[in-house]
Write a protein that holds these residues in place. Structure first.
Motif, mmCIF file in Angstrom:
data_model
loop_
_atom_site.group_PDB
_atom_site.id
_atom_site.type_symbol
_atom_site.label_atom_id
_atom_site.label_comp_id
_atom_site.label_asym_id
_atom_site.label_seq_id
_atom_site.Cartn_x
_atom_site.Cartn_y
_atom_site.Cartn_z
ATOM 1 N N THR A 32 -2.353 14.073 8.806
ATOM 2 C CA THR A 32 -1.456 14.120 9.969
ATOM 3 C C THR A 32 -0.486 15.303 9.890
ATOM 4 O O THR A 32 -0.105 15.738 8.804
ATOM 5 C CB THR A 32 -0.656 12.818 10.076
ATOM 6 N N LYS A 67 6.620 13.289 8.889
ATOM 7 C CA LYS A 67 5.173 13.124 8.673
ATOM 8 C C LYS A 67 4.657 12.129 9.719
ATOM 9 O O LYS A 67 5.010 10.943 9.695
ATOM 10 C CB LYS A 67 4.945 12.598 7.259
ATOM 11 N N GLU A 93 2.546 9.814 11.046
ATOM 12 C CA GLU A 93 1.494 8.806 10.924
ATOM 13 C C GLU A 93 1.250 8.056 12.237
ATOM 14 O O GLU A 93 0.307 7.271 12.335
ATOM 15 C CB GLU A 93 1.816 7.831 9.784
ATOM 16 N N GLN A 121 -2.014 8.983 13.130
ATOM 17 C CA GLN A 121 -3.093 8.532 12.241
ATOM 18 C C GLN A 121 -4.121 7.737 13.029
ATOM 19 O O GLN A 121 -3.832 7.243 14.126
ATOM 20 C CB GLN A 121 -2.495 7.661 11.119
ATOM 21 N N PHE A 148 0.016 4.396 9.567
ATOM 22 C CA PHE A 148 -0.335 4.683 8.169
ATOM 23 C C PHE A 148 -1.224 3.612 7.549
ATOM 24 O O PHE A 148 -1.869 3.844 6.530
ATOM 25 C CB PHE A 148 0.945 4.813 7.328
ATOM 26 N N ARG A 171 -4.629 4.029 5.933
ATOM 27 C CA ARG A 171 -4.809 4.588 4.582
ATOM 28 C C ARG A 171 -5.035 3.506 3.534
ATOM 29 O O ARG A 171 -5.962 3.570 2.718
ATOM 30 C CB ARG A 171 -3.573 5.416 4.205
ATOM 31 N N GLN A 228 -1.374 3.655 0.955
ATOM 32 C CA GLN A 228 -0.211 3.981 1.804
ATOM 33 C C GLN A 228 0.546 5.192 1.239
ATOM 34 O O GLN A 228 1.126 5.982 2.000
ATOM 35 C CB GLN A 228 0.758 2.794 1.939
ATOM 36 N N ALA A 263 0.159 9.257 2.320
ATOM 37 C CA ALA A 263 0.890 10.020 3.361
ATOM 38 C C ALA A 263 1.954 10.894 2.694
ATOM 39 O O ALA A 263 2.065 12.090 2.973
ATOM 40 C CB ALA A 263 1.518 9.071 4.380
ATOM 41 N N ILE A 265 8.644 9.451 6.696
ATOM 42 C CA ILE A 265 7.329 8.974 7.125
ATOM 43 C C ILE A 265 7.522 8.233 8.451
ATOM 44 O O ILE A 265 8.124 7.158 8.493
ATOM 45 C CB ILE A 265 6.706 8.013 6.083
ATOM 46 N N SER A 325 6.007 5.958 10.606
ATOM 47 C CA SER A 325 4.935 5.066 10.185
ATOM 48 C C SER A 325 3.869 4.798 11.228
ATOM 49 O O SER A 325 2.699 4.610 10.891
ATOM 50 C CB SER A 325 5.542 3.752 9.699
#
Lengths: 313, 313
Positions: B22, B41, B43, B46, B51, B54, B156, B159, B300, B302
Motif C-alpha cells: 500500500t 500507511k 491500509e 489494502q 490490514f 495480511r 498484521q 504493514a 497505520i 487500518s
C-alpha cells in the motif's frame, strides 16, 4: 487555432516541477461492473485538491517577469480561485481573486489560506467581470480566465499527458465537461500522444450546454444548471470550443441520480474522496457500457474538494 | 514468547505476493497542524479494504496442505470475516465464517461476495465461540482467531515492516488498539527493524481496556464499548498481550469527538476514505502534540470500510 504537439509537450515539462504527478488507481471490482479496464487518474490528490492547479501554473509561467510583477486576476467561486492563488503563491506572484458576495465562507477561507487577495462583487457574471476589469485597469495585473485561456487549457491537458505516458495503450479518455478547459486540454494530449485513442466528455443532463453545442456547432448556454456537479455549471468559450469541436467526438449526458450513484460507488470501492463533478465521466461509462466494453479506458478524476457536511448520499 | 526477527522477516516475504504494497501519503498541511512529519500507511487501500488481509493470508499460508484441505473457521462481524474469506479464496481454501444474527446485512453480503460460508449464531461471544467450535469438530477446519493468533499478529506487522523499509528513520509508529493484533504485530516490526523507533497505541477512552491492561499488568476487559471506532471494541488476548506489554510503552486514549474530528480532517486533507478506527492514532497524535513535536511519525491507517450512509459528521 489548435495548439501544436510541441505546445502540449512543452506545457507538460513546464508545469511538472510545480504539480504532483498524481497516482493512477484501478479496481478489479469496478472493472467487472463496467466490463472494461479503467484507469483513474487521481487529480483529487493534486495540490489544492484539483487539476486546476495545472492550468493556473502553466498560465502564470507563460507571463513575462514584468507581467508577473504586476500580478494575476481571475473571477471564480470554485477551484480555480484556489488554484490561481496557490500557483501564484508558489511563484511569488500576487493573485487578485474576485468572488461573488454569496460564495461560501469555506471557499473564501481556502483562497485566503493560499494567499489570494479577495475582492467581493455582486453575485452576477457581469458584476464579476466588471470588478476583474477594474482590477486589471488599476493594477496592470493579467486576467486569467479559468477555462477559456489557451495556456490554462494546455496546463489542464498535462494530467492526460501523464496518464498516457504510463498507460500508452488507452483507447478512450473520459473527462467531465464544465467550462471546457479540462476536456479541451485532455483532447489535445490524447490527439498528439494517444495511439488510436479518443476523448469523450461526460456532462450533467441538466447542464448540457456542451452536448448541445457539439450538435449545433455554436456555443450554447444553460439557462439554469441545477446540478450537484458544481464544477460543471459553466459554459464553453471561444478558445476551447474550436478544440472540442475538432477533437471530442462525443459527449454523454447523465442524470443527477446517476452522478450520485457513481460518486458513492467510487468512494466505496476506491476508498477515495472525489467531488461530484469527478463522478460524471464514470457515470457516463456506466450508462453506455456497451460502447466501452472490453476497452482500456482512462478517467480523469478531476478533484476532491467536497463539503463533507453536505454529501448527496 | 516473543517471535524472532527472522519470524517477522519471513512473514513479510510470505504475504507479499498476496497483498498490496500500500502507498504511504503525506500532507504539508497536516504536518503543520501536528508540528511533526507524518507518514500515513494506507491500509484502507489494502485488498478487502483493511490490514486484516495480511494476518489472514499469513495464517492460512502457515497451514499444512492437509489442514488447508479441511478449511478455516473464524467468528467475526467485522473486517476479519471478509479478510479470512478473501484470503481463503485466494488460496483455494474453504472459509467458514460465524457471524452474529444481528450483523448488518451489508457485512454478510461482503463476506458472501468473497466466498465465505456464513453460519449465524446468537449475538453473544459465547454463542459465536460455541458455533465455531462445533464447525471445527464437524469439519476438521482450523480455527483462526482475528487477533489472538501468532501468525495473524505476524501478518498484521507486515504493514509496519513495509513502512519502515521505505521510511527507515521513523521515530514513532502509531496504530489503533482493538483486539491487539495490529499493535502487537507493528511493535514486533518496529522492535526489529526500526532505528530508535517505538510503537504507541491509540485507543477510544470509552473502550480503554488495553490502556488499563498496560497499567495493571493483566488483561482488562470493557463492560461496554460504545465507541464509533467499531473495530476497536474487542479485548486483548493472551497471545498478543505479552508482546504489547514488552514492546508498546504507551497507549493514548481519545474521546469520541476527537476521533470524529480527526477522521473528518483526514478525509478533507488526504482525500481518502478511512474508517473511524483508523482515525484514532491520528487523534492521539493531535491530542498529545508536544510528545511528538518535530518527530518523524508513521501512522497505520487500518482500513476504509465505512458505511457512507451513516457518517458521523
Amino acid at each position: 487555432m489548435i495548439p501544436s504537439k510541441k505546445d502540449v509537450q512543452e506545457a507538460s515539462v513546464r508545469v511538472a516541477p510545480y504539480v504532483h504527478q498524481t497516482p493512477v488507481v484501478t479496481s478489479h471490482l469496478l472493472d467487472a461492473i463496467c466490463g472494461a479496464s479503467v484507469y483513474f487518474k487521481c487529480e483529487n490528490f493534486q495540490k489544492m485538491g484539483a487539476f486546476k492547479m495545472r492550468g493556473a501554473v502553466n498560465a502564470i509561467l507563460q507571463l513575462s517577469n514584468e507581467e508577473r510583477s504586476r500580478g494575476v486576476v481571475t473571477h471564480s467561486s470554485g477551484n480555480f480561485a484556489q488554484a490561481l492563488s496557490l500557483a501564484a503563491k508558489s511563484l511569488s506572484v500576487k493573485a487578485y481573486i474576485v468572488m461573488p458576495s454569496n460564495a461560501p465562507s469555506v471557499k473564501k477561507e481556502a483562497v485566503k489560506g493560499y494567499g489570494g487577495m479577495i475582492t467581493e462583487s455582486a453575485p452576477t457574471l457581469a458584476a464579476r467581470e466588471q470588478e476583474a476589469a477594474r482590477i486589471v485597469a488599476e493594477t496592470g495585473a493579467t486576467f486569467i480566465h479559468p477555462s477559456n485561456n489557451l495556456n490554462v487549457i494546455l496546463g489542464q491537458g498535462t494530467a492526460a499527458f501523464e496518464l498516457l505516458k504510463t498507460h500508452p495503450d488507452l483507447e478512450v479518455v473520459l473527462t467531465p465537461v464544465g467550462g471546457g478547459g479540462l476536456v479541451a486540454g485532455t483532447a489535445l494530449s490524447v490527439h498528439y500522444f494517444g495511439k488510436n485513442c479518443i476523448t469523450i466528455g461526460g456532462e450533467p443532463s441538466v447542464a448540457d450546454d456542451a452536448f448541445r453545442s457539439l450538435q449545433s456547432g455554436v456555443i450554447e448556454t444553460n439557462k439554469t444548471a441545477p446540478t450537484i456537479a458544481d464544477g460543471l455549471r459553466t459554459n464553453l468559450g471561444d478558445v476551447n470550443f474550436p478544440i472540442i469541436k475538432e477533437l471530442v467526438p462525443k459527449i454523454i449526458c447523465v442524470d443527477e441520480t446517476e452522478i450520485i450513484a457513481a460518486m458513492k460507488l467510487l468512494w466505496e470501492r476506491l476508498k477515495i474522496v472525489i467531488e461530484p463533478s469527478s463522478a460524471v465521466p464514470f457515470a457516463a461509462l456506466l450508462k453506455e457500457k456497451e460502447r466501452f466494453r472490453n476497452k482500456k479506458i482512462g478517467i480523469i478524476l478531476s478533484g476532491g474538494n467536497v463539503d463533507l457536511l453536505h454529501l448527496p448520499f
